[in-house]
Scaffold this active site. Structure first.
Site, PDB file in Angstrom:
ATOM      1  CD  GLU A   1      89.455 -18.758 -41.600  1.00 11.95           C
ATOM      2  OE1 GLU A   1      89.592 -19.739 -42.357  1.00 11.95           O
ATOM      3  OE2 GLU A   1      89.769 -18.771 -40.397  1.00 11.95           O
TER       4      GLU A   1
ATOM      5  CE1 TYR B   1      79.591 -21.834 -46.311  1.00 10.69           C
ATOM      6  CE2 TYR B   1      80.693 -19.729 -46.555  1.00 10.69           C
ATOM      7  CZ  TYR B   1      80.600 -21.070 -46.857  1.00 10.69           C
ATOM      8  OH  TYR B   1      81.519 -21.636 -47.688  1.00 10.69           O
TER       9      TYR B   1
HETATM   10  C1  LIG Z   1      78.842 -20.484 -52.688  1.00 18.94           C
HETATM   11  C2  LIG Z   1      78.506 -21.818 -53.370  1.00 18.94           C
HETATM   12  C3  LIG Z   1      79.285 -22.911 -52.682  1.00 18.94           C
HETATM   13  C4  LIG Z   1      77.004 -22.075 -53.244  1.00 18.94           C
HETATM   14  O1  LIG Z   1      76.741 -23.317 -53.898  1.00 18.94           O
HETATM   15  P1  LIG Z   1      75.291 -23.687 -54.477  1.00 18.94           P
HETATM   16  O2  LIG Z   1      75.261 -25.132 -54.748  1.00 18.94           O
HETATM   17  O3  LIG Z   1      74.970 -22.767 -55.579  1.00 18.94           O
HETATM   18  O4  LIG Z   1      74.399 -23.380 -53.220  1.00 18.94           O
HETATM   19  P2  LIG Z   1      72.940 -23.930 -52.969  1.00 18.94           P
HETATM   20  O5  LIG Z   1      72.236 -24.184 -54.280  1.00 18.94           O
HETATM   21  O6  LIG Z   1      73.009 -25.053 -52.000  1.00 18.94           O
HETATM   22  O7  LIG Z   1      72.255 -22.711 -52.279  1.00 18.94           O
HETATM   23  C5  LIG Z   1      72.467 -21.471 -52.875  1.00 18.94           C
HETATM   24  C6  LIG Z   1      71.181 -20.957 -53.519  1.00 18.94           C
HETATM   25  O8  LIG Z   1      70.485 -21.878 -54.352  1.00 18.94           O
HETATM   26  C7  LIG Z   1      69.108 -21.924 -53.952  1.00 18.94           C
HETATM   27  N1  LIG Z   1      68.593 -23.248 -54.253  1.00 18.94           N
HETATM   28  C8  LIG Z   1      68.662 -24.344 -53.504  1.00 18.94           C
HETATM   29  N2  LIG Z   1      68.085 -25.381 -54.115  1.00 18.94           N
HETATM   30  C9  LIG Z   1      67.646 -24.918 -55.305  1.00 18.94           C
HETATM   31  C10 LIG Z   1      66.979 -25.510 -56.418  1.00 18.94           C
HETATM   32  N3  LIG Z   1      66.603 -26.798 -56.411  1.00 18.94           N
HETATM   33  N4  LIG Z   1      66.714 -24.741 -57.490  1.00 18.94           N
HETATM   34  C11 LIG Z   1      67.067 -23.448 -57.508  1.00 18.94           C
HETATM   35  N5  LIG Z   1      67.696 -22.840 -56.496  1.00 18.94           N
HETATM   36  C12 LIG Z   1      67.978 -23.565 -55.400  1.00 18.94           C
HETATM   37  C13 LIG Z   1      69.167 -21.652 -52.516  1.00 18.94           C
HETATM   38  O9  LIG Z   1      67.924 -21.193 -52.001  1.00 18.94           O
HETATM   39  C14 LIG Z   1      70.201 -20.576 -52.501  1.00 18.94           C
HETATM   40  O10 LIG Z   1      69.618 -19.346 -52.895  1.00 18.94           O
HETATM   41  P3  LIG Z   1      70.476 -18.062 -53.275  1.00 18.94           P
HETATM   42  O11 LIG Z   1      70.854 -18.212 -54.710  1.00 18.94           O
HETATM   43  O12 LIG Z   1      69.540 -16.924 -53.038  1.00 18.94           O
HETATM   44  O13 LIG Z   1      71.685 -18.060 -52.367  1.00 18.94           O
HETATM   45  C15 LIG Z   1      78.806 -21.782 -54.870  1.00 18.94           C
HETATM   46  O14 LIG Z   1      78.218 -20.642 -55.430  1.00 18.94           O
HETATM   47  C16 LIG Z   1      80.296 -21.808 -55.196  1.00 18.94           C
HETATM   48  O15 LIG Z   1      80.910 -22.851 -55.286  1.00 18.94           O
HETATM   49  N6  LIG Z   1      80.876 -20.597 -55.407  1.00 18.94           N
HETATM   50  C17 LIG Z   1      82.276 -20.473 -55.771  1.00 18.94           C
HETATM   51  C18 LIG Z   1      83.171 -20.932 -54.675  1.00 18.94           C
HETATM   52  C19 LIG Z   1      82.886 -20.247 -53.357  1.00 18.94           C
HETATM   53  O16 LIG Z   1      82.735 -19.029 -53.293  1.00 18.94           O
HETATM   54  N7  LIG Z   1      82.845 -21.059 -52.287  1.00 18.94           N
HETATM   55  C20 LIG Z   1      82.659 -20.564 -50.936  1.00 18.94           C
HETATM   56  C21 LIG Z   1      83.994 -20.150 -50.404  1.00 18.94           C
HETATM   57  S1  LIG Z   1      83.892 -19.669 -48.685  1.00 18.94           S
END
Ligand SMILES: CC(C)(COP(=O)(O)OP(=O)(O)OC[C@H]1O[C@@H](n2cnc3c(N)ncnc32)[C@H](O)[C@@H]1OP(=O)(O)O)[C@@H](O)C(=O)NCCC(=O)NCCS
Length: 161
Positions: free
Chosen positions: A109, A121
């Site tokens: 969810e 996702y």
């Molecule tokens: C949602 C969440 C889990 C995403 O985590 P994240 O580690 O930032 O995600 P990723 O880096 O794997 O991928 C996200 C983005 O980073 C980008 N990315 C991946 N590798 C990268 C790199 N080496 N350098 C820069 N950007 C990168 C991806 O392309 C992606 O692009 P976007 O910003 O357009 O979405 C994080 O923001 C979070 O913990 N948020 C708060 C809690 C939350 O909402 N959890 C989900 C509940 S359902």
């Protein structure tokens, strides 16, 4: 033999919860409580940490295994390490575990307003298949809908990010 460098995964333990809660409180306006994590570990849910070589906490996932499915309950990356691919690494690790457990589906969810998580996702192959009305608490005593998302596990590889 030299020790591996770079991020790795290891199971979450009760002794990690102080650090996990520090991240949880930074990451969410409505975080899980310590009790949610304690209960998840006691129930035997699959809780994995992503840590640096020096065990610094990067992020974590908590998932409940069903008969032929997994339910992702929590996926979090510490704010200072977001945007570096760690969530995708956590999803890839979960997908491997789910396939190894012969699960066909991963469910989750997500808040309707959590555009970043939803985009992640969707790119990862989850599809939105339903809605739970008022599932989450929101500001000013309101409630927010959850979108129910499903990842149907296909072949042996996770989707290309
Ligand atoms: C949602 C969440 C889990 C995403 O985590 P994240 O580690 O930032 O995600 P990723 O880096 O794997 O991928 C996200 C983005 O980073 C980008 N990315 C991946 N590798 C990268 C790199 N080496 N350098 C820069 N950007 C990168 C991806 O392309 C992606 O692009 P976007 O910003 O357009 O979405 C994080 O923001 C979070 O913990 N948020 C708060 C809690 C939350 O909402 N959890 C989900 C509940 S359902």
């Amino acid at each position: 033999m030299s020790r591996p460098v770079g991020p790795r995964f290891r199971p979450m333990q009760v002794s990690d919860l102080e650090r996990v809660m520090a991240v949880e409180l930074q990451a969410y306006p409505f975080p899980w409580t310590r009790g949610h994590f304690v209960d998840s570990l006691a129930a035997g849910y699959r809780a994995q940490l992503r840590v640096d070589a020096d065990d610094g906490l990067i992020g974590y996932s908590v998932a409940m295994a069903g008969v032929d499915e997994m339910h992702l309950l929590n996926l979090t990356v510490t704010p200072a390490r977001q945007g570096q691919g760690h969530a995708q690494a956590l999803l890839a690790e979960l997908g491997q575990a789910a396939r190894a457990a012969k699960a066909a589906t991963v469910w989750l969810e997500v808040r309707e307003s959590n555009a970043r998580a939803r985009a992640l996702y969707e790119r990862w192959g989850f599809e939105s298949v339903g809605r739970r009305k008022g599932y989450y608490p929101a500001n000013a005593g309101r409630r927010e809908d959850a979108l129910v998302m499903r990842w149907t596990l296909g072949g042996s590889e996770e989707p290309a990010p």
